[in-house]
Structure formats: C-alpha cells, structure tokens
Design a protein around this motif. Sequence first.
Motif, PDB file in Angstrom:
ATOM      1  N   LEU A   7       0.899  -1.274   0.016  1.00 37.06           N
ATOM      2  CA  LEU A   7      -0.100   0.093  -0.039  1.00 37.06           C
ATOM      3  C   LEU A   7       0.815   1.248  -0.058  1.00 37.06           C
ATOM      4  O   LEU A   7       0.596   2.406  -0.467  1.00 37.06           O
ATOM      5  CB  LEU A   7      -0.884  -0.104   1.238  1.00 37.06           C
ATOM      6  N   ALA A   8       2.014   1.133   0.721  1.00 35.06           N
ATOM      7  CA  ALA A   8       2.942   2.324   0.704  1.00 35.06           C
ATOM      8  C   ALA A   8       3.669   2.687  -0.620  1.00 35.06           C
ATOM      9  O   ALA A   8       3.709   3.648  -1.207  1.00 35.06           O
ATOM     10  CB  ALA A   8       3.865   2.106   1.711  1.00 35.06           C
ATOM     11  N   ALA A   9       3.927   1.403  -1.566  1.00 34.56           N
ATOM     12  CA  ALA A   9       4.262   1.561  -2.707  1.00 34.56           C
ATOM     13  C   ALA A   9       3.089   2.221  -3.633  1.00 34.56           C
ATOM     14  O   ALA A   9       3.421   2.862  -4.785  1.00 34.56           O
ATOM     15  CB  ALA A   9       4.744   0.130  -3.346  1.00 34.56           C
ATOM     16  N   LEU A  10       1.942   1.757  -3.640  1.00 31.28           N
ATOM     17  CA  LEU A  10       0.926   2.006  -4.371  1.00 31.28           C
ATOM     18  C   LEU A  10       0.768   3.530  -4.382  1.00 31.28           C
ATOM     19  O   LEU A  10       0.661   4.382  -5.211  1.00 31.28           O
ATOM     20  CB  LEU A  10      -0.359   1.539  -3.871  1.00 31.28           C
ATOM     21  N   ALA A  11       0.549   4.036  -3.048  1.00 33.40           N
ATOM     22  CA  ALA A  11       0.587   5.486  -2.542  1.00 33.40           C
ATOM     23  C   ALA A  11       1.845   6.298  -3.202  1.00 33.40           C
ATOM     24  O   ALA A  11       1.551   7.245  -3.937  1.00 33.40           O
ATOM     25  CB  ALA A  11       0.253   5.825  -1.103  1.00 33.40           C
ATOM     26  N   ARG A  12       2.817   5.824  -3.347  1.00 35.61           N
ATOM     27  CA  ARG A  12       4.112   6.631  -3.628  1.00 35.61           C
ATOM     28  C   ARG A  12       3.999   6.577  -5.135  1.00 35.61           C
ATOM     29  O   ARG A  12       4.141   7.592  -5.743  1.00 35.61           O
ATOM     30  CB  ARG A  12       5.190   5.765  -2.997  1.00 35.61           C
ATOM     31  N   ASP A  13       3.954   5.429  -5.653  1.00 33.77           N
ATOM     32  CA  ASP A  13       4.027   5.512  -7.162  1.00 33.77           C
ATOM     33  C   ASP A  13       2.893   6.019  -7.878  1.00 33.77           C
ATOM     34  O   ASP A  13       3.054   6.928  -8.807  1.00 33.77           O
ATOM     35  CB  ASP A  13       4.141   4.106  -7.827  1.00 33.77           C
ATOM     36  N   GLY A  14       1.692   6.027  -7.139  1.00 40.03           N
ATOM     37  CA  GLY A  14       0.617   6.617  -7.631  1.00 40.03           C
ATOM     38  C   GLY A  14       0.482   8.217  -7.588  1.00 40.03           C
ATOM     39  O   GLY A  14       0.138   8.951  -8.483  1.00 40.03           O
ATOM     40  N   ASN A  15       1.078   8.617  -6.400  1.00 44.99           N
ATOM     41  CA  ASN A  15       1.285  10.182  -6.388  1.00 44.99           C
ATOM     42  C   ASN A  15       2.203  10.688  -7.263  1.00 44.99           C
ATOM     43  O   ASN A  15       2.279  11.628  -7.886  1.00 44.99           O
ATOM     44  CB  ASN A  15       1.606  10.491  -4.879  1.00 44.99           C
ATOM     45  N   ALA A  16       3.490   9.663  -7.464  1.00 47.94           N
ATOM     46  CA  ALA A  16       4.595  10.308  -8.570  1.00 47.94           C
ATOM     47  C   ALA A  16       3.649  10.308  -9.951  1.00 47.94           C
ATOM     48  O   ALA A  16       4.200  11.084 -10.780  1.00 47.94           O
ATOM     49  CB  ALA A  16       5.687   9.352  -8.588  1.00 47.94           C
ATOM     50  N   PHE A  17       3.024   9.555 -10.207  1.00 45.55           N
ATOM     51  CA  PHE A  17       2.418   9.565 -11.619  1.00 45.55           C
ATOM     52  C   PHE A  17       1.249  10.732 -11.684  1.00 45.55           C
ATOM     53  O   PHE A  17       1.270  11.438 -12.630  1.00 45.55           O
ATOM     54  CB  PHE A  17       1.356   7.993 -11.622  1.00 45.55           C
ATOM     55  N   ALA A  18       0.572  11.158 -10.633  1.00 51.33           N
ATOM     56  CA  ALA A  18      -0.106  12.187 -10.526  1.00 51.33           C
ATOM     57  C   ALA A  18       0.693  13.639 -10.780  1.00 51.33           C
ATOM     58  O   ALA A  18       0.467  14.482 -11.501  1.00 51.33           O
ATOM     59  CB  ALA A  18      -1.015  12.416  -9.330  1.00 51.33           C
TER      60      ALA A  18
END
Length: 126
Positions: A7-18
């Motif tokens: 979940l930390a990776a999802l949030a980190r990479d998801g925010n980087a995508f944004a």
Amino acid sequence: MEPYDLLAALARDGNAFAEVGGHTDLAAPVPSCPGWTLADLAWHLAEVHHFWRTIVGEQRDTWEGYVQPPRPADSDLIEFYVDGLEKTVTVLAAAHPQQANWTWSHQRDAGFVMRRMAHETAVHLW
C-alpha cells in the motif's frame, strides 16, 4: 512484500504518476503504450483503481454488474485520478489481506488486489 509495504508503494508510485501528469501535456504520447496519450494512460489507471476498489470494498464475488465511471474531461482527469487513488488506498488498507473477493486469478482475496495494484501502478509510472 507485506500488505503495508504494498500500500505504501501504491501511494508513492500513484502520487508520482499524478505529479508527472500534473506537469506534462496530457496529449503527449506514451512510448511504452503505443497509440496512447498520457490522458489515456491516466484514465486507464484511474479506471483500474476504481474497478478494484469496488471489487474489494463491496467484497464482490464477481465482476459482473460493475459499472465503469464516466471518463472526465482531460482538464479534470488528474484530479479524478488523485481522488480515486486516495480512495483506493483507503479501501485496500481497510481490507484484511485474506478477505474473499473476486479476482481473475486463482488467488481470490484482497491481498492479491493489493499486490496487483502496487504492480499495475508501478508499471504505468515507468
């Protein structure tokens, strides 16, 4: 990886995508996805997150009956994506990894979805 790490990776990479989407022309082509623009990729990822948070959040035992949200205008796409990312992380964090729900895999639980969303988001960030 443990669920918290996923979940930390999802949030980190998801925010980087944004972050990339918020500072790049959404009409720009995506070389790793021939024929797609950054807007197309942002929509794809937003819709995938929506699909899986619906499956897990509603503990569905089938994908049938899922209704895809309407695609927002490109000018609203990154905001739609970010809002959905936050909801996805929240829904997945609230689920026990062994919670039963539909997946296309032989592993039919929320843990599969946690791992899949971390992978999907990382791949599309790349």
